[in-house]
Scaffold this active site. Structure first.
Site, short mmCIF file in Angstrom:
data_model
loop_
_atom_site.label_atom_id
_atom_site.label_comp_id
_atom_site.label_asym_id
_atom_site.label_seq_id
_atom_site.Cartn_x
_atom_site.Cartn_y
_atom_site.Cartn_z
N ASP A 257 -5.60 1.59 -0.08
CA ASP A 257 -6.17 0.29 -0.46
C ASP A 257 -7.29 -0.09 0.51
OD1 ASP A 257 -4.23 0.19 -2.40
OD2 ASP A 257 -2.89 -1.07 -1.21
N1 URA Z 1 0.80 1.98 -0.58
C1 URA Z 1 0.11 0.83 -0.67
O1 URA Z 1 0.65 -0.18 -1.10
N2 URA Z 1 -1.18 0.84 -0.29
C2 URA Z 1 -1.80 1.92 0.23
O2 URA Z 1 -2.97 1.84 0.60
C3 URA Z 1 -1.07 3.10 0.35
C4 URA Z 1 0.23 3.12 -0.08
#
Ligand code: URA
Length: 239
Positions: free
Chosen positions: A106
């Site tokens: 993310d």
């Molecule tokens: N899980 C998440 O919620 N976000 C990420 O960036 C990676 C794994």
């Protein structure tokens, strides 16, 4: 390795367009096995021919493998009209390799992301069938209870009804607000949604490892380096 056109090989290594390479050849700057080469269409064998351009040896590499400590604020994509991408953190030296991030973190997640142009390895690391483990450092808004820990480890039901596979959770601090979570799948926002399923909010998320490959702790956010041969072997052995 099969023969490769000299101009194609040098263009791939970032030495310029085929036209630029022709110019270099005309200037006598390209030497193969000790002989000045004028014909840039000639075939060479990168594994056994010694290529020197402007006095510098050129080592051909088809694939590049980088580990990056992704900073928050960047997206794991190759291009975007308005947001910064992890590729924008790379120096021009890597521009010619058409690198892409392996999987997604993310925008607000930090930590280990691999960048490569090896589609085959990327595909294998991402394949849901392979269950490559990924370890995250997670800071949450309140303590994880023993029951919640058990639930997260055995499998929780996400907001879309998906039941997660068994995971491993280790508490990093006594206060239990910082944990290491290892999962073997990669659903959208998985870690955040797993904690949401037990009523917790993720305040900070950083990926520390992919399949036995740990983020080099000397890399500050935004920094990257090429993988060593041993690290690459480790990733390949995940298959
Ligand atoms: N899980 C998440 O919620 N976000 C990420 O960036 C990676 C794994």
């Amino acid at each position: 390795m099969a023969g490769l056109r000299l101009d194609k090989m040098l263009a791939h290594m970032g030495l310029g367009s085929r036209k630029d390479i022709k110019k270099l050849a005309r200037a006598g700057e390209i030497v193969v096995n000790g002989m000045v080469v004028r014909d840039t269409a000639q075939k060479i064998h990168p594994d056994r021919d010694e290529v020197v351009v402007g006095g510098q040896p050129v080592r051909y590499r088809e694939h590049i493998y980088l580990m990056m400590n992704k900073p928050a604020g960047y997206i794991s994509a190759t291009e975007d009209r308005s947001l910064l991408t992890v590729l924008e953190l790379l120096s021009d030296q890597y521009a010619c390799f058409e690198l892409f991030p392996v999987g997604r973190l993310d925008r607000d997640t930090e930590g280990l992301i691999l960048l490569t142009n090896d589609g085959k390895l990327a595909h294998e690391l991402l394949s849901p069938k392979k269950h490559v483990p990924k370890t995250y450092l997670v800071r949450i808004d309140s303590m994880v209870t023993a029951d919640q820990r058990l639930a997260l480890e055995q499998g929780v039901t996400l907001d879309d009804g998906y039941r997660t596979l068994p995971a491993k959770l280790e508490v990093v601090q006594d206060k239990s607000v910082e944990v290491l979570l290892t999962i073997t799948e990669g659903k959208y926002h998985q870690v955040k949604r797993m904690f949401a399923s037990v009523g917790k909010k993720v305040l900070y998320l950083k990926r520390l490892a992919i399949g036995g490959l740990w983020l080099d702790e000397n890399l500050a956010p935004g920094q990257y380096r090429e993988l060593t041969d041993e690290e690459l072997e480790l990733l390949r052995s995940q298959k």
